[in-house]
Design a protein around this motif. Structure first.
Motif, PDB file in Angstrom:
ATOM      1  N   VAL B  80      37.746  35.556  35.250  1.00  0.00           N
ATOM      2  CA  VAL B  80      38.343  36.013  36.427  1.00  0.00           C
ATOM      3  C   VAL B  80      39.019  34.730  37.154  1.00  0.00           C
ATOM      4  CG1 VAL B  80      37.952  37.365  38.629  1.00  0.00           C
ATOM      5  CG2 VAL B  80      36.380  37.764  36.577  1.00  0.00           C
ATOM      6  N   GLU B  82      41.718  33.228  40.247  1.00  0.00           N
ATOM      7  CA  GLU B  82      42.084  33.440  41.758  1.00  0.00           C
ATOM      8  C   GLU B  82      43.064  34.691  41.974  1.00  0.00           C
ATOM      9  OE1 GLU B  82      43.058  29.909  43.692  1.00  0.00           O
ATOM     10  OE2 GLU B  82      42.919  30.597  45.733  1.00  0.00           O
ATOM     11  N   GLN B  84      44.537  38.181  40.115  1.00  0.00           N
ATOM     12  CA  GLN B  84      44.666  39.167  39.010  1.00  0.00           C
ATOM     13  C   GLN B  84      45.888  39.655  38.426  1.00  0.00           C
ATOM     14  OE1 GLN B  84      42.548  39.395  41.779  1.00  0.00           O
ATOM     15  NE2 GLN B  84      41.285  37.884  40.812  1.00  0.00           N
ATOM     16  N   VAL B 135      39.102  42.225  43.106  1.00  0.00           N
ATOM     17  CA  VAL B 135      38.179  41.257  42.486  1.00  0.00           C
ATOM     18  C   VAL B 135      37.307  41.769  41.476  1.00  0.00           C
ATOM     19  CG1 VAL B 135      36.839  39.210  42.815  1.00  0.00           C
ATOM     20  CG2 VAL B 135      38.766  39.674  44.004  1.00  0.00           C
ATOM     21  N   LEU B 152      34.741  31.647  35.862  1.00  0.00           N
ATOM     22  CA  LEU B 152      35.376  31.990  37.251  1.00  0.00           C
ATOM     23  C   LEU B 152      35.969  31.025  38.095  1.00  0.00           C
ATOM     24  CD1 LEU B 152      32.248  33.932  38.392  1.00  0.00           C
ATOM     25  CD2 LEU B 152      33.917  35.168  37.701  1.00  0.00           C
ATOM     26  N   PRO B 155      37.372  32.931  42.370  1.00  0.00           N
ATOM     27  CA  PRO B 155      37.491  34.450  42.557  1.00  0.00           C
ATOM     28  C   PRO B 155      37.123  35.054  43.858  1.00  0.00           C
ATOM     29  CG  PRO B 155      35.336  33.885  41.559  1.00  0.00           C
ATOM     30  CD  PRO B 155      36.082  32.607  41.679  1.00  0.00           C
TER      31      PRO B 155
END
Lengths: 133, 289
Positions: B80, B82, B84, B135, B152, B155
């Motif tokens: 994941v 910053e 998407q 998120v 991550l 995120p």
């Protein structure tokens, strides 16, 4: 099991867990033979590091407060009354030591610390007496 | 080891990553912290084989990135970032159906359970999701194929504390079986103060600090004393200090040693306090307290 963790406390997180579990055991909130959450369960509950909880459990086990049965879990030790008393004394000793240190940093002499402690204990006696009356 | 990276180097015209080591065993969380531009995202890109190192070795699940291992490794990583990269006009349902195709290990039941817990409406347009849900949706997609490594990269930037707490709970759940690991790069260090087992602090392309979070916490402390006391102590015990008239505040990175020396000199125990990772980062990266 409720444990309060504070970032600002001078004690590391694992020590905070150790100290609080000791108190819970010594004041009877956790009874002998009671099962504790697993290391990963407690870490999840507290949203804290597994290594931290493991370290706390290891120390508690080393000092005899808890024990682990592989496959069964972790449990509160059946601590003999004499041992419990010894642990209470030790804990109290540590608390008073820290307080005495702080007083000395303030510049108090040993006699002054003794006098203040005695007057606090006297006040406690009076309060108890008043409440009974 | 889930991640074993040694002496990673990557050179750009205006930035250089030098000798970065990352080790992450199974079942733990590693927090990657550092100021903006420190090299966190570059490190992650290297670990995920999005870019190649100029020097150094990377092993994920004990394997090197090559043609033979590529698919195996990718199937077991969830990511994941910053931002998407969704098609905002498509529905949540369409998006999950799209992603699902790439993962034979997709666990539909687990995914549905997450979507329900997050109360995400599958019919909704992805672009209409709240920031927090966007998120969380990304997290659901990353977790649906039950990866053994969750990466991550920032995120939770811009999310409110309530959503961040919810996400933290999901992460704690993810590692609770002891078989999965999380690499969590963030500048919201509050989350790592809690859940991280290991911390790597990057600054200016180099590792300033890499250790168990507990060890950092027990040895890195903010201490207060008189200026004349401070002046009698060895300077190499500290990475930062500040003075106001005859008072001094300092950051020591060897608290046990410091405490011993301080007691020998003054006969007292020092006034010491724990620090947040933010404060630790500031002290290491900027020498500030």
């Amino acid at each position: 099991m409720y444990i309060h963790l504070s970032q600002q406390d001078v004690r590391p997180l694992y020590q905070q867990i150790v100290d609080q579990v000791k108190v819970l055991i010594m004041d009877g909130t956790l009874s002998p033979g009671q099962d504790l959450p697993s290391i990963r369960q407690l870490a999840q509950q507290l949203l804290t590091s597994v290594i931290t909880v493991r370290r706390a459990y290891d120390e508690l086990e080393r000092e005899g407060y808890i024990y682990t049965r592989p496959g069964l879990g972790t449990f509160v030790s059946n601590i003999a009354d004499a041992k419990l008393e010894e642990m209470r004394q030790k804990q109290a000793s540590e608390l008073l030591w820290a307080a005495i240190q702080q007083c000395r940093i303030l510049g108090l002499e040993d006699e002054e610390i003794e006098t203040i402690t005695q007057s606090l204990l006297d006040r406690l006696k009076e309060d108890r007496h008043d409440n009974r009356g | 080891m889930i991640i074993e990276a040694r002496k990673l180097c990557k050179k750009y015209p205006n930035f250089e990553l030098r000798d970065v080591d990352i080790s992450l065993p199974e079942g733990y969380v590693l927090g990657l912290i550092g100021p903006n531009g420190a090299g966190k995202t570059t490190t992650i890109k290297l670990l995920m084989d999005i870019i190649r190192p100029d020097a150094g070795e990377i092993e994920i699940f004990g394997m090197h990135w090559n043609e033979e291992n590529e698919e195996f490794i990718k199937q077991r990583i969830g990511y994941v970032g910053e931002e998407q990269p969704f098609y905002d006009d498509m529905s949540v349902k369409w998006t999950s159906n799209f992603v699902k195709q790439f993962y034979p290990n997709w666990d539909e039941e687990f995914y549905s359970d997450l979507i329900n817990r997050f109360e995400i409406d599958e019919a909704k347009r992805v672009g209409d999701l709240s920031k927090g849900n966007r998120v969380r949706f990304a997290l659901a997609l990353a977790l649906a194929h039950r990866p053994h490594l969750l990466i991550l990269d920032e995120p939770t930037s811009g999310l409110d504390p309530i959503i961040r707490h919810e996400i933290l709970k999901i992460l704690a759940e993810t590692i609770s079986d002891g078989r999965r690991s999380i690499l969590f790069s963030t500048h919201i260090t509050e989350d790592l103060d809690k859940i991280a087992d290991y911390i790597v602090l990057l600054n200016d392309g180099q590792v300033l600090l890499s250790d168990e979070k507990d060890t950092i916490a027990s040895q890195t402390k903010k201490v207060y004393m008189r200026k004349d006391e401070f002046e009698r102590l060895p300077l190499d015990l500290f990475i930062a200090h500040n003075t106001i008239s005859n008072e001094c505040v300092a950051v020591t990175t060897s608290f046990d040693e410091f405490r011993q020396v301080y007691e020998n000199i003054t006969g007292n125990e020092p006034r010491a306090f724990g620090m947040t990772l933010d404060e630790v980062m500031l002290a290491y990266a900027k020498g500030e307290v």
